[in-house]
Scaffold this motif. Structure first.
Motif, PDB file in Angstrom:
ATOM      1  N   GLY A  87       4.345 -30.232   5.075  1.00 13.57           N
ATOM      2  CA  GLY A  87       3.737 -28.947   5.384  1.00 13.57           C
ATOM      3  C   GLY A  87       3.330 -28.247   4.105  1.00 13.57           C
ATOM      4  N   GLU A  88       2.783 -27.050   4.258  1.00 10.67           N
ATOM      5  CA  GLU A  88       2.380 -26.266   3.096  1.00 10.67           C
ATOM      6  C   GLU A  88       2.563 -24.786   3.426  1.00 10.67           C
ATOM      7  N   GLY A  89       2.339 -23.946   2.427  1.00  7.70           N
ATOM      8  CA  GLY A  89       2.482 -22.511   2.639  1.00  7.70           C
ATOM      9  C   GLY A  89       3.920 -22.030   2.604  1.00  7.70           C
ATOM     10  N   PHE A  90       4.819 -22.817   1.981  1.00 13.95           N
ATOM     11  CA  PHE A  90       6.218 -22.397   1.902  1.00 13.95           C
ATOM     12  C   PHE A  90       6.378 -21.279   0.869  1.00 13.95           C
ATOM     13  N   ASP A  91       7.218 -20.302   1.206  1.00 12.39           N
ATOM     14  CA  ASP A  91       7.563 -19.244   0.259  1.00 12.39           C
ATOM     15  C   ASP A  91       8.559 -19.741  -0.781  1.00 12.39           C
ATOM     16  N   LEU A  92       9.404 -20.690  -0.372  1.00 10.75           N
ATOM     17  CA  LEU A  92      10.440 -21.225  -1.253  1.00 10.75           C
ATOM     18  C   LEU A  92      10.609 -22.708  -0.995  1.00 10.75           C
ATOM     19  N   VAL A  93      10.653 -23.475  -2.072  1.00  7.79           N
ATOM     20  CA  VAL A  93      11.053 -24.885  -2.011  1.00  7.79           C
ATOM     21  C   VAL A  93      12.220 -25.046  -2.969  1.00  7.79           C
ATOM     22  N   HIS A  94      13.293 -25.652  -2.477  1.00  4.47           N
ATOM     23  CA  HIS A  94      14.515 -25.800  -3.279  1.00  4.47           C
ATOM     24  C   HIS A  94      15.037 -27.231  -3.170  1.00  4.47           C
ATOM     25  N   ALA A  95      15.426 -27.795  -4.321  1.00  2.00           N
ATOM     26  CA  ALA A  95      16.052 -29.117  -4.365  1.00  2.00           C
ATOM     27  C   ALA A  95      17.237 -29.035  -5.313  1.00  2.00           C
ATOM     28  N   ARG A  96      18.428 -29.383  -4.827  1.00  4.15           N
ATOM     29  CA  ARG A  96      19.619 -29.350  -5.680  1.00  4.15           C
ATOM     30  C   ARG A  96      20.291 -30.717  -5.699  1.00  4.15           C
ATOM     31  N   LEU A  97      20.432 -31.275  -6.899  1.00  3.61           N
ATOM     32  CA  LEU A  97      21.079 -32.566  -7.081  1.00  3.61           C
ATOM     33  C   LEU A  97      20.458 -33.613  -6.165  1.00  3.61           C
ATOM     34  N   ALA A  98      19.136 -33.540  -6.034  1.00  2.54           N
ATOM     35  CA  ALA A  98      18.419 -34.420  -5.120  1.00  2.54           C
ATOM     36  C   ALA A  98      17.463 -35.363  -5.822  1.00  2.54           C
ATOM     37  N   LEU A  99      16.964 -35.006  -6.996  1.00  2.52           N
ATOM     38  CA  LEU A  99      15.891 -35.783  -7.621  1.00  2.52           C
ATOM     39  C   LEU A  99      16.377 -36.850  -8.583  1.00  2.52           C
ATOM     40  N   LEU A 100      17.612 -36.744  -9.059  1.00  2.00           N
ATOM     41  CA  LEU A 100      18.100 -37.691 -10.053  1.00  2.00           C
ATOM     42  C   LEU A 100      18.018 -39.125  -9.545  1.00  2.00           C
ATOM     43  N   HIS A 101      18.162 -39.304  -8.241  1.00  2.00           N
ATOM     44  CA  HIS A 101      18.167 -40.648  -7.655  1.00  2.00           C
ATOM     45  C   HIS A 101      16.830 -41.017  -7.015  1.00  2.00           C
ATOM     46  N   VAL A 102      15.810 -40.161  -7.153  1.00  2.00           N
ATOM     47  CA  VAL A 102      14.491 -40.447  -6.593  1.00  2.00           C
ATOM     48  C   VAL A 102      13.716 -41.331  -7.561  1.00  2.00           C
ATOM     49  N   ALA A 103      13.114 -42.389  -7.038  1.00  2.00           N
ATOM     50  CA  ALA A 103      12.411 -43.341  -7.912  1.00  2.00           C
ATOM     51  C   ALA A 103      11.221 -42.699  -8.618  1.00  2.00           C
ATOM     52  N   ASP A 104      10.387 -41.977  -7.868  1.00  2.00           N
ATOM     53  CA  ASP A 104       9.190 -41.352  -8.451  1.00  2.00           C
ATOM     54  C   ASP A 104       9.402 -39.847  -8.499  1.00  2.00           C
ATOM     55  N   ARG A 105      10.106 -39.391  -9.526  1.00  2.74           N
ATOM     56  CA  ARG A 105      10.451 -37.981  -9.621  1.00  2.74           C
ATOM     57  C   ARG A 105       9.231 -37.110  -9.915  1.00  2.74           C
ATOM     58  N   GLN A 106       8.290 -37.623 -10.691  1.00  2.00           N
ATOM     59  CA  GLN A 106       7.091 -36.838 -10.983  1.00  2.00           C
ATOM     60  C   GLN A 106       6.311 -36.561  -9.711  1.00  2.00           C
ATOM     61  N   ARG A 107       6.187 -37.576  -8.867  1.00  2.00           N
ATOM     62  CA  ARG A 107       5.490 -37.369  -7.596  1.00  2.00           C
ATOM     63  C   ARG A 107       6.251 -36.362  -6.737  1.00  2.00           C
ATOM     64  N   ALA A 108       7.575 -36.426  -6.782  1.00  3.47           N
ATOM     65  CA  ALA A 108       8.383 -35.500  -5.993  1.00  3.47           C
ATOM     66  C   ALA A 108       8.126 -34.054  -6.419  1.00  3.47           C
ATOM     67  N   VAL A 109       8.094 -33.816  -7.723  1.00  3.39           N
ATOM     68  CA  VAL A 109       7.854 -32.457  -8.216  1.00  3.39           C
ATOM     69  C   VAL A 109       6.462 -31.981  -7.826  1.00  3.39           C
ATOM     70  N   ARG A 110       5.469 -32.857  -7.977  1.00  2.00           N
ATOM     71  CA  ARG A 110       4.096 -32.478  -7.585  1.00  2.00           C
ATOM     72  C   ARG A 110       4.018 -32.159  -6.100  1.00  2.00           C
TER      73      ARG A 110
END
Length: 268
Positions: free
Chosen positions: A106-129
């Motif tokens: 989706g889109e139009g979020f007022d807040l996006v939050h990730a805690r201790l979630a990205l360290l184990h993601v293979a493509d972290r740059q894509r996740a942030v984008r």
């Protein structure tokens, strides 16, 4: 040799379900106050649309739901949403989603939050984008992740054999993470990644507790969950692990976590 990337502390592992649950329970008293302080600083209130990425427990989801009220929305995503069932009622929605591979939910979020979630993601740059793309103009992104390389010790005050053993086992655990391709210095890169993603007003803080009862609970659950791999990898013996767990249970160790880096910014 580099092993295939995988989540060393996957809460879906049935053989370690109790320990995984204990780890998630320890995160709330350790990190919720810091997380909530940052989010409240954004002006969170009724009607906000929030995306909780890679949710690892129910405390943040439940808190967000109370803050946004019945006119808001809290979308909680992760690889497994079965444990979210107790809180998956309006305004909370649960969705199976891989932030490092899937398009934003989706889109139009007022807040996006990730805690201790990205360290184990293979493509972290894509996740942030992806998370940035999901924000509305003026929306806020808060990413919080560990930086084990910044403070690698279980016991910063290494004054005796018990503390030395704790630190050796922490190093062994970090070795397991490295073998899975985990970047142990990832947390410190978050401010730069948010700026490179086009966010404005980027700021960051580091936090790590020492000598908290929750630190001991987290240490015990973590070591129990990775025990078999520590032993089979010849990084520790069963006797060493038993001694360390006894030391933790005694309450005599001033245990610390890896620093959690909180970085945030707003979309232009």
């Amino acid at each position: 040799m580099m092993q295939t990337r995988g989540h060393l502390l996957d809460h879906r592992q049935s053989q370690a379900a109790a320990e995984a649950g204990a780890r998630l329970d320890a995160f709330a008293p350790l990190f919720d106050p810091t997380t909530f302080r940052h989010i409240e600083g954004f002006g969170l209130g009724y009607g906000w649309r929030c995306w909780e990425v890679g949710a690892g427990g129910t405390s943040v989801i439940s808190w967000l739901a109370k803050k946004v009220g019945p006119t808001g929305r809290v979308l909680a995503t992760g690889a497994d949403t079965s444990w979210m069932l107790p809180v998956a009622r309006p305004p909370v929605e649960a969705l199976v989603h891989d932030v490092g591979a899937d398009d934003p939910p989706g889109e139009g979020f007022d807040l996006v939050h990730a805690r201790l979630a990205l360290l184990h993601v293979a493509d972290r740059q894509r996740a942030v984008r992806s998370m940035i793309r999901a924000l509305r103009p003026g929306g806020r992104l808060l990413v919080e992740d560990a930086d084990p390389a910044l403070q690698p010790l279980a016991c910063p005050d290494e004054h005796g054999p018990e503390q030395q053993l704790a630190n050796r086992l922490r190093q062994a655990f970090r070795t397991l993470l490295t073998r899975r391709g985990i970047d142990l210095a990832y947390g410190r890169s978050l401010p730069r990644l948010l700026r490179e993603g086009g966010l404005r007003g980027v700021r960051a803080e580091a936090y790590f507790p020492v000598a908290s009862p929750a630190c001991a609970a987290l240490e015990s659950a973590t070591i129990r969950q990775v025990r078999a791999e520590l032993v089979t990898s010849r990084l520790a013996t069963d006797e060493e692990i038993d001694r360390h767990l006894a030391h933790v249970a005694s309450g005599g160790l001033d245990l610390a976590t890896a620093p959690m880096i909180s970085a945030w910014g707003r979309r232009a």
